[in-house]
Design a protein around this motif. Structure first.
Motif, PDB file in Angstrom:
ATOM      1  N   ASP A 161       0.405   3.651  14.976  1.00 21.90           N
ATOM      2  CA  ASP A 161      -0.122   4.766  15.226  1.00 21.90           C
ATOM      3  C   ASP A 161       0.249   5.477  16.567  1.00 21.90           C
ATOM      4  O   ASP A 161      -0.070   4.621  17.663  1.00 21.90           O
TER       5      ASP A 161
ATOM      6  N   SER B 143       0.788   5.429  -2.180  1.00 17.59           N
ATOM      7  CA  SER B 143       0.341   6.697  -1.356  1.00 17.59           C
ATOM      8  C   SER B 143       1.520   7.503  -0.779  1.00 17.59           C
ATOM      9  O   SER B 143       2.467   6.897   0.154  1.00 17.59           O
TER      10      SER B 143
ATOM     11  N   HIS C   1       4.495   6.365   6.108  1.00 19.64           N
ATOM     12  CA  HIS C   1       3.281   5.350   6.654  1.00 19.64           C
ATOM     13  C   HIS C   1       3.879   4.865   7.981  1.00 19.64           C
ATOM     14  O   HIS C   1       4.909   4.080   7.985  1.00 19.64           O
TER      15      HIS C   1
ATOM     16  N   ARG D  41       0.675  -1.089   0.120  1.00 20.03           N
ATOM     17  CA  ARG D  41      -0.002   0.023   0.109  1.00 20.03           C
ATOM     18  C   ARG D  41       0.906   1.281   0.086  1.00 20.03           C
ATOM     19  O   ARG D  41       0.418   2.395  -0.472  1.00 20.03           O
ATOM     20  N   VAL D  42       2.163   1.150   0.497  1.00 19.33           N
ATOM     21  CA  VAL D  42       2.939   2.321   0.525  1.00 19.33           C
ATOM     22  C   VAL D  42       3.295   2.748  -0.663  1.00 19.33           C
ATOM     23  O   VAL D  42       3.730   3.957  -1.054  1.00 19.33           O
TER      24      VAL D  42
ATOM     25  N   GLY E  67       8.845   3.134  10.238  1.00 21.89           N
ATOM     26  CA  GLY E  67       7.644   3.536   9.208  1.00 21.89           C
ATOM     27  C   GLY E  67       8.531   3.467   8.033  1.00 21.89           C
ATOM     28  O   GLY E  67       9.663   2.721   7.767  1.00 21.89           O
TER      29      GLY E  67
ATOM     30  N   GLN F 296       8.537   4.379   3.663  1.00 23.43           N
ATOM     31  CA  GLN F 296       7.995   5.664   2.597  1.00 23.43           C
ATOM     32  C   GLN F 296       8.680   5.131   1.218  1.00 23.43           C
ATOM     33  O   GLN F 296       9.587   4.590   0.937  1.00 23.43           O
TER      34      GLN F 296
ATOM     35  N   ASN G 169      -0.728  -0.328  11.770  1.00 23.64           N
ATOM     36  CA  ASN G 169      -1.231  -0.275  10.415  1.00 23.64           C
ATOM     37  C   ASN G 169      -0.604  -1.427   9.514  1.00 23.64           C
ATOM     38  O   ASN G 169      -1.338  -1.573   8.612  1.00 23.64           O
TER      39      ASN G 169
ATOM     40  N   ARG H 215      -6.666  -3.855   7.316  1.00 23.88           N
ATOM     41  CA  ARG H 215      -5.319  -3.616   6.554  1.00 23.88           C
ATOM     42  C   ARG H 215      -4.493  -4.980   7.035  1.00 23.88           C
ATOM     43  O   ARG H 215      -3.283  -4.808   6.750  1.00 23.88           O
TER      44      ARG H 215
END
Length: 700
Positions: free
Chosen positions: A158, A150, A154, A146-147, A418, A420, A165, A674
């Motif tokens: 959270d 988008s 990410h 999914r990264v 995270g 990216q 996620n 997810r």
């Protein structure tokens, strides 16, 4: 007479204000308006110079001046009839007018030292060689795909709701002592890649190389011809407004490559003289790439307690291309058929504290990435450092492999923070201004490197040599050093560097220890435990030698003289000068193309140093010493007061937040919409798909 002087003075003032033409150029123009013939520069052909008819692409009669330069040296009568005389002259007018003619060089011919040549991106073809087995390239796992579609960072978890996620399995990082690296495909250098060399012989190419061995050298060529262009960090927040935008010190590190000859082909290997051990980031990068492309059950098999279950070691997937005199190889890490170029590179990016304190990563692993923006402990800081220290090399790797971008995983060697995805287009805009400029720049850099290496191999035919590039010189030119490789002596120097930190073939002098003195005395028949008479004892030869040795050790010895270089063969030094021509206008400034109609070329000249051999050896020793001490970092026992201020702050933050690396004992909550489904992955079909409750449909 006074009126003529007044007119001459007035004309000189107007020309200086409007066109930037100096008094020297005006006197040259005035002299050409007389009955004397206009001086022209012609090329005197010698026996070594072939006539122009044999090389149709060579312009050897007159210099290729731009329109404004030609106008400046025209007679006044012709200038009055030319409508283009009002254009402003180039910034290099005086230099261009006095140099030799620029030659549009035929790619099949070697260059001549001291001559000026002109190249552009249209001179080189860049084509794929063989077949790339993209279908066998792994995909991302754990729902990370999914990264790719988008923009932005990410978060794995959270920070507000503590909801994951992505799969919580990838939060904790397996340490090197727990992972069996023998079950991964070992890295193969260019000189040992039989398929790469076979492609070069079939297509009659002279050089072969890989992304890991060439990107640092390509970076120095970029610095030499880019006109001092710096990466664009205008998209960063105001916290970075007063931060430097230039490339980091590590990017300016002199780059060395080893040219290994093998039956007509030169393999380009990275020089490992001072890279004697792998850093924690390079070691963990291999296991983290496996983690990101494997299901939990697959990755567990590569841990040491389960590695016996791995029956076959998968082969690496490579992409081969031909460009000018090169056959280049790029490793394909991951793929997704929905991307424009289908494949992309995996990059595991260690945090700021780890990069600044590599030898003490266990102390710095407590540094956390907590926020999106800010100078410290933020994803923005990691992106800022990556732009200045790694974007250029990443961009070259992506272009060689015809990949779409890079997938970045941020970590601190203990936990993941995270992810990216950064596309090639985004890197082009940051580095060059747009993709068009990046394409032209990459092709011209490969052309320049091909011509320079061909000059080296013509000077040292069928010989293994080391070539060192340094673009940060006092005169802003590119410096190239050539040294013949002696493998036997270099093996001794590398071993000495591992043990003592000195790259030398001479053993370091050490003072005799009391135990050694006693052993030597016993062998000579002297009682080692006898008490010496302080009044009647006479100094022995051994005492005199030890005193002399202690005196030598106390003296300041120049470390440059002890650095090993192969002085049995002459050390060669070359210097490359260059400037750009954009739309027939010479300039030293950075270039950004607007559209396809812009015409950009690089003018360059390679000159060989005529300095005495002893002076060349001394300067080359200084360069090698700089390489050996460039990345000296603090050790675990370095006193706190000797640390750099930034390292002190990073260690303080790390000690304060070390507890956050531990897996929390709270109940793990996962965003069920997810949860990754491993069934669609072709290479994961043998795994059992994870059942996930799909979200209820929304009613309008």
């Amino acid at each position: 007479m006074s009126s003529r002087l007044f007119a001459y003075s007035r004309a000189r003032t107007v020309l200086w204000r409007r066109h930037g033409i100096s008094a020297t150029a005006l006197r040259f123009t005035s002299s050409t308006s007389t009955d004397k013939p206009v001086p022209t520069q012609t090329t005197n052909h010698t026996d070594a110079d072939p006539p122009a008819t044999e090389q149709p692409n060579v312009v050897a009669s007159t210099p290729l001046y731009s329109k404004d330069e030609a106008d400046a040296i025209k007679p006044s009568s012709e200038k009055a009839n030319d409508d283009s005389s009002g254009k402003k002259s180039g910034s290099r007018f005086e230099f261009v007018r006095e140099r030799e003619p620029i030659v549009v060089h035929d790619a099949s011919q070697p260059i001549k030292l001291g001559k000026w040549y002109r190249i552009d991106a249209n001179m080189m073809d860049y084509n794929q060689v063989g077949k790339s087995h993209i279908n066998t390239v792994p995909r991302l796992a754990h729902g990370l795909e999914r990264v790719l579609f988008s923009p932005g960072v990410h978060l794995l978890q959270d920070p507000n709701s503590r909801v994951y996620n992505f799969d919580p399995y990838i939060r904790g990082i397996t340490q090197p002592d727990e992972f069996d690296f023998d079950k991964l495909t070992p890295y193969i250098t260019s000189s040992k890649d039989s398929k790469l060399i076979k492609y070069a012989r079939e297509r009659k190419k002279r050089f072969v190389g890989s992304t890991s061995s060439m990107t640092h050298v390509l970076s120095h060529l970029y610095f030499a011809i880019s006109g001092g262009k710096q990466p664009d960090i205008s998209s960063m927040s105001m916290r970075f407004a007063d931060m430097p935008s230039r490339f980091t010190r590590g990017m300016r590190y002199p780059a060395s490559i080893a040219l290994r000859y093998n039956d007509g082909v030169y393999s380009i290997d990275a020089d490992k003289s001072f890279d004697v051990k792998d850093s924690i980031l390079s070691v963990m990068g291999k296991s983290l790439e496996k983690l990101l492309t494997s299901t939990p059950s697959e990755f567990e098999m590569y841990k040491k307690q389960n590695s016996w279950k791995v029956k076959e070691i998968p082969e690496e997937n490579y992409h081969y291309v031909e460009a000018e005199d090169f056959i280049l190889r790029s490793q394909l890490d991951c793929r997704d058929d929905r991307l424009p170029r289908k494949t992309f590179d995996l990059k595991t990016r260690g945090s700021l504290a780890i990069r600044m304190d590599l030898d003490n990563h266990e102390v710095s692993r407590g540094y956390q990435i907590k926020t999106m923006k800010g100078r410290m402990q933020s994803f923005e800081r990691e992106y800022y450092d990556m732009v200045r220290s790694a974007f250029l090399k990443y961009n070259f790797q992506v272009r060689i492999g015809n990949m779409d971008g890079i997938f970045v995983a941020y970590h601190n060697t203990a936990r993941m923070f995270g992810f990216q995805y950064i596309s090639r287009r985004e890197m082009d805009e940051v580095l060059y201004g747009n993709e068009l400029t990046g394409n032209h720049m990459f092709k011209m850099i490969l052309l320049l490197l091909s011509k320079m290496l061909r000059t080296v191999t013509d000077q040292y035919p069928e010989t293994d040599v080391r070539v060192t590039f340094n673009s940060f010189t006092p005169d802003h030119s590119l410096s190239m050093w050539v040294e013949v490789i002696d493998d036997e002596k270099e093996a001794i120097a590398v071993k000495m560097y591992q043990e003592t930190g000195q790259y030398s073939v001479n053993p370091a002098p050490t003072a005799a220890t009391p135990e050694a003195s006693k052993e030597a005395a016993s062998k000579e028949g002297v009682d080692p435990f006898a008490t010496k008479d302080p009044l009647g004892a006479k100094p022995t030869e051994t005492d005199a030698e030890n005193a002399l040795l202690d005196e030598l050790l106390d003296e300041d010895v120049d470390p440059v003289e002890d650095v090993y270089v192969n002085s049995d063969h002459p050390i060669q030094h070359y210097r490359m000068e260059s400037f750009s021509t954009l739309n027939n206008q010479d300039t030293d400034d950075a270039i950004t193309l607007r559209d396809q109609t812009d015409e950009w070329s690089i003018n360059w000249s390679l000159k060989k140093s005529t300095a005495p051999p002893d002076e060349l050896v001394r300067h080359y020793r200084q360069l090698r010493l700089k390489q050996s001490t460039f990345f000296e970092r603090p050790s675990a026992d370095t006193p706190e007061e000797e640390l750099a201020p930034l390292v002190k702050v990073l260690r303080r933050l790390s000690r304060r937040n070390m507890w956050m690396n531990n897996t929390p004992r709270e109940r793990v909550v996962v965003n069920k919409s997810r949860i990754p489904d491993y069934a669609p992955l072709k290479h994961h079909r043998a795994d059992r798909p994870v059942k996930a409750s799909s979200p209820k449909p929304r009613h309008r």
